[in-house]
Write an enzyme that holds these catalytic residues in place. Structure first.
Site, PDB file in Angstrom:
ATOM      1  CD  GLU A   1      -3.022  -0.985   0.264  1.00  0.00           C
ATOM      2  OE1 GLU A   1      -3.154   0.105  -0.338  1.00  0.00           O
ATOM      3  OE2 GLU A   1      -3.734  -1.991   0.042  1.00  0.00           O
TER       4      GLU A   1
ATOM      5  NE  ARG B   1     -18.399  -2.367   2.447  1.00  0.00           N
ATOM      6  CZ  ARG B   1     -19.357  -1.727   1.751  1.00  0.00           C
ATOM      7  NH1 ARG B   1     -20.619  -2.105   1.835  1.00  0.00           N
ATOM      8  NH2 ARG B   1     -19.049  -0.714   0.986  1.00  0.00           N
TER       9      ARG B   1
ATOM     10  CB  CYS C   1      -6.116  -2.950   6.500  1.00  0.00           C
ATOM     11  SG  CYS C   1      -6.408  -4.718   6.745  1.00  0.00           S
TER      12      CYS C   1
ATOM     13  CG  HIS D   1      -4.608  -5.144   1.892  1.00  0.00           C
ATOM     14  ND1 HIS D   1      -4.747  -3.787   1.804  1.00  0.00           N
ATOM     15  CD2 HIS D   1      -5.383  -5.518   2.939  1.00  0.00           C
ATOM     16  CE1 HIS D   1      -5.574  -3.349   2.749  1.00  0.00           C
ATOM     17  NE2 HIS D   1      -5.981  -4.394   3.454  1.00  0.00           N
TER      18      HIS D   1
END
Lengths: 215, 215, 215, 215
Positions: free
Chosen positions: B78, B88, B141, B165
């Protein structure tokens, strides 16, 4: 209220860009707000200048930039722009930046002032796929979103701005098997719904819907 | 050189998390660097504290956090973490933040100090899919990646840190049709390759490969 | 019991074919059944001859052909082979049939004698993605499946046969972004599980699991 | 020339089926051919009876059945129907067949008499995604395609018939993230283009385009 809506011209191997095609077909007024439409070039070192002049000329309350996101299934309002240019392909002037900050004196990133969850919800309510994205990439789309935020930071503190990506058009996926698309009419409907949400949420911030992405 | 590598525990409906499973199987030394491994909880308000203590205890030169990205096809270092929590789903403590900044006095975003293009290239060279991602999402994350960067900003200026990831494991997609996966052995190979790139590029910055994403 | 397992050699732009690689690594005995392994050429007008000779030489009870299905996410036993050759690309002999029946006196299609639902369930139980497919395409995979069925129809009425497709290997998707893959070790595990199901269901037909595809 | 075009009614969790919606909007004449349109029920044991009666009533030269293929990206003429019913879900009468032949005295499969490559090319030429599919699944779509072929085999030897699948509509993917869709207007355009190809190729067979699928 006045809203400046911009759309990029075609780039790469495509002869058409759904962004400018859809922008051109938007109504001139949405929920009482005046819609000013301009085409901007897919050129890193020129697109911001064009938007800057249009802001000076039109004094909009909002700027909404529209760009193509080939491979996405949905209309996706963007939450954040990052201070980073990195071109997978060259732009329409042949320029291909690598690993470069956009402004040395800019923030690492800027969050949009637009109510992105309300915009996504409005698009869904119009019967079209949508979600809030947390990356506008590293090409001209992120670039222009960042540049307008930088202008807000340095020059137009009252302005509110953001970006929305839209999928390929059907004729762009004829030679791209298993790639999602959306029709131009649906793009126009979706962008109109998103702009309606901007107008309706004006002064109220975003809605508190469940959203976010796990990764 | 010492590298602290963290892996999240399982969350949501999954009984296993490839992140911690892969981290546990990493070698104790990669390219001469000592690898310190810890498990961290998928809890917004606790994971940073655990990493902070591990940094104090181990005084690493680098921190690499590993997390699961269900639905991704590749191992993805990332580039950036944003100052934004939006769940979520609830975390393992039942907490589900909405539209919240992580630190009021933090930067909008932090770029990783890791050579992400070199890491992705090393994974590709190891025969595994990889690309640099520009969003770590808005769940734990991104949260831990941001938190470690915030620690660098405020407390550990010499530290370098980042996030990678990894996809679902095969047994996680048995009940998720048409969802990509990667085996645990491949995860270990890929993370090891990425860490090798970190060690080799130490003091040299990132490579100049063509990369970036159009959206 | 004796099971002949065949795997195709590499074709198109690929230097490796997971089919023959996985077949070579299968154990020599599965659930008490002897496993005979052969490589077959990705050549329309030759592969059937090679399998035919192997059937004569080995007198197997079952034939299971394995082939690569680039783009699929799962190990997929095939239900049916059709009397139709249509090459999207040329085979390894440079032959590219168009719209051609395989045998003028063959059935339009043949259903496999293998317990495909039991095979898919066994693969799932082994922790790997699987479903029953209803198309083996129109290239050499469908061709060899059809040819062996034609042999059963005309020459070997006691033989039972079928086909299973397997995804790309990880190193095949390094230059194919967003394409699913499975490791060679998982392929071997999955094929072994499917063969175990063949042996266990011998004489019993298939299981009555819910399956089928809506389209 | 007369062409009977059928469309299924909604099934499963969907309140709308693009098949019947698009069929209803087709013009009454395409390239000089008269278009007769009927809705058929998503019921295994009833749909064939409705089409059979419509064939008796209208004496068409061609029958083209249209059905929804949730998850597909393109308009896909089907090459073949197989003698096999296997319901992943129950039909609109609550019936869910498992592993059953449709007709004990039918062929294992029937190939369409329609020029499917010409149809796909015509859809592509209309600016919409298309390819020839080699599986219509094992639900009512394959069932009706097979049933009409069986009628041709046993009762209407002069009739020509086939099937085309179409994707979800946009409003069907609002709650199905990352699922492809196509607008109703595009469906109508695409089906019209496919029917034009049927009329133009009448008596000439199919075109010799490169096609086929590797798996």
């Amino acid at each position: 209220m006045k809203i400046l809506v911009t759309g990029f011209d075609p780039f790469g191997t495509d002869k058409i860009n759904p962004a400018i095609e859809a922008v051109k077909k938007l109504p001139n007024e949405i929920e009482g707000a005046e819609i000013v439409k301009i085409e901007i070039p897919t050129i890193f070192n020129k697109c911001a200048e064009v938007v800057h002049q249009a802001i000076l000329d039109n004094k909009p309350d909002y700027v909404l930039d529209i760009g193509q996101a080939g491979g996405r299934f949905a209309l996706t309002p963007e939450r954040v722009a990052i201070n980073f240019d990195d071109g997978r392909i060259a732009d329409n002037a042949g320029f291909q930046p690598r690993n470069q900050p956009i402004h040395e004196d800019g923030q690492n990133a800027y969050f949009t002032q637009l109510p992105v969850k309300a915009m996504a919800q409005a698009v869904l309510d119009a019967g079209l796929p949508s979600y809030v994205s947390t990356t506008a990439g590293t090409y001209v789309c992120n670039h222009i979103m960042y540049q307008v935020q930088y202008m807000i930071d340095k020059e137009f503190p009252e302005l509110k701005a953001g970006f929305m990506h839209i999928p390929f058009l059907p004729n762009q996926v004829v030679a791209r098997p298993d790639t999602p698309c959306l029709s131009l009419a649906d793009d126009v409907t979706g962008i109109t719904a998103a702009i309606s949400a901007i107008v309706k949420q004006d002064g109220k911030g975003d809605i508190e819907a469940i959203g976010g992405s796990l990764n």
